[in-house]
Enzyme design. Structure first.
Site, short mmCIF file in Angstrom:
data_model
loop_
_atom_site.label_atom_id
_atom_site.label_comp_id
_atom_site.label_asym_id
_atom_site.label_seq_id
_atom_site.Cartn_x
_atom_site.Cartn_y
_atom_site.Cartn_z
N GLY A 130 -48.15 17.83 -23.17
CA GLY A 130 -47.36 18.45 -22.10
C GLY A 130 -47.06 17.53 -20.92
N HIS A 163 -36.18 13.58 -27.30
CA HIS A 163 -36.58 12.83 -28.49
C HIS A 163 -36.92 11.40 -28.08
CE1 HIS A 163 -36.77 12.02 -32.77
NE2 HIS A 163 -36.15 10.89 -32.53
C1 GAR Z 1 -42.75 13.12 -26.48
O1 GAR Z 1 -42.77 11.75 -26.66
C2 GAR Z 1 -41.50 13.74 -27.09
O2 GAR Z 1 -40.37 12.92 -26.98
C3 GAR Z 1 -41.92 13.87 -28.53
O3 GAR Z 1 -43.25 14.31 -28.47
C4 GAR Z 1 -43.86 13.81 -27.27
C5 GAR Z 1 -44.47 14.97 -26.53
O4 GAR Z 1 -45.22 14.52 -25.45
N1 GAR Z 1 -41.07 14.77 -29.25
C6 GAR Z 1 -40.66 14.56 -30.50
O5 GAR Z 1 -41.00 13.62 -31.18
C7 GAR Z 1 -39.74 15.63 -31.03
N2 GAR Z 1 -38.93 15.11 -32.10
P1 GAR Z 1 -45.70 15.53 -24.31
O6 GAR Z 1 -46.37 16.73 -25.00
O7 GAR Z 1 -46.69 14.72 -23.52
O8 GAR Z 1 -44.52 15.93 -23.50
#
Ligand code: GAR
Length: 208
Positions: free
Chosen positions: A14, A111
């Site tokens: 998050g 992404h």
């Molecule tokens: C982020 O890097 C986001 O871009 C990626 O997951 C991570 C979540 O981090 N999303 C994807 O790969 C979706 N295709 P967070 O929970 O710390 O925000």
């Protein structure tokens, strides 16, 4: 202008949710995060939301007969609360037809690569950065885009670029990209809430 109610869908740490909360707190975004929905019970994102007195919901995909029912439930929970913008922030479940229909041009995803490269099924989280390093490209970054029926295929709102250096590892690249994500997502949400995003086919025009 009335504040747009924002729903954030999460599955993990998050940190992007946190960037949105921080932007809201300093008045950068004319919106209010009204609910955070997680597909994972132990997602740290839920703690972040609770700390800021934001309503949280855990919806377990395993408790639904299929993806369609899961999608319907999430969509209804968002509609019930009058959500005007949905932000997928590390949400690791693909939502289908009902969601896209109801929230067309009102749902965004972030992404960790420069779409349309390195997107699609199986390319999420660290898999993306591994694929980027392996491919030999010299730049990567992040993309904020509207959600459409495809996987990572919707109209691109904005992108931030980082160099891929010879000694980068998937971990070091992820770290650099994540820093840019934390700038890109609040920026995109702020533009949306200010009514400055106009969609023309696949292009998103940022109005003055
Ligand atoms: C982020 O890097 C986001 O871009 C990626 O997951 C991570 C979540 O981090 N999303 C994807 O790969 C979706 N295709 P967070 O929970 O710390 O925000």
């Amino acid at each position: 202008m009335e504040k747009i109610k924002i729903g954030v869908l999460v599955s993990g740490e998050g940190t992007n949710l946190q960037a949105l909360i921080d932007a809201q707190d300093v008045g950068e975004v004319n919106g209010i995060i009204s609910v955070v929905i997680s597909s994972k019970k132990d997602a740290y994102a839920l703690q972040r939301a609770k700390k800021h007195n934001i309503e949280t919901l855990f919806l377990d995909v395993k408790r639904y007969p299929d993806k369609l029912e899961y999608t319907k439930t999430i969509t209804e929970e968002l509609k019930k609360r009058g959500i005007g913008l949905v932000c997928l922030a590390g949400f690791m479940s693909i939502l289908g037809f009902y969601f896209v229909e109801d929230f067309r041009n009102r749902a965004m995803n972030i992404h960790p690569a420069l779409l349309p490269a390195f997107g699609g099924k199986g390319l999420y989280g660290h898999h993306v950065h591994e694929a980027v390093i392996k491919s030999g490209v010299k730049s990567s970054g992040c993309t904020v885009h509207f959600v459409d029926e495809g996987c990572d295929t919707g109209p691109i709102i904005l992108q931030k670029v980082v160099p891929v250096l010879d000694d980068d590892t998937p971990e070091s690249l992820a770290e650099k990209v994540l820093k840019e994500e934390h700038k890109a997502y609040p920026e995109a949400v702020s533009l949306f809430c200010a009514g400055r995003l106009k969609i023309e086919d696949k292009r998103v025009i940022i109005e003055e």
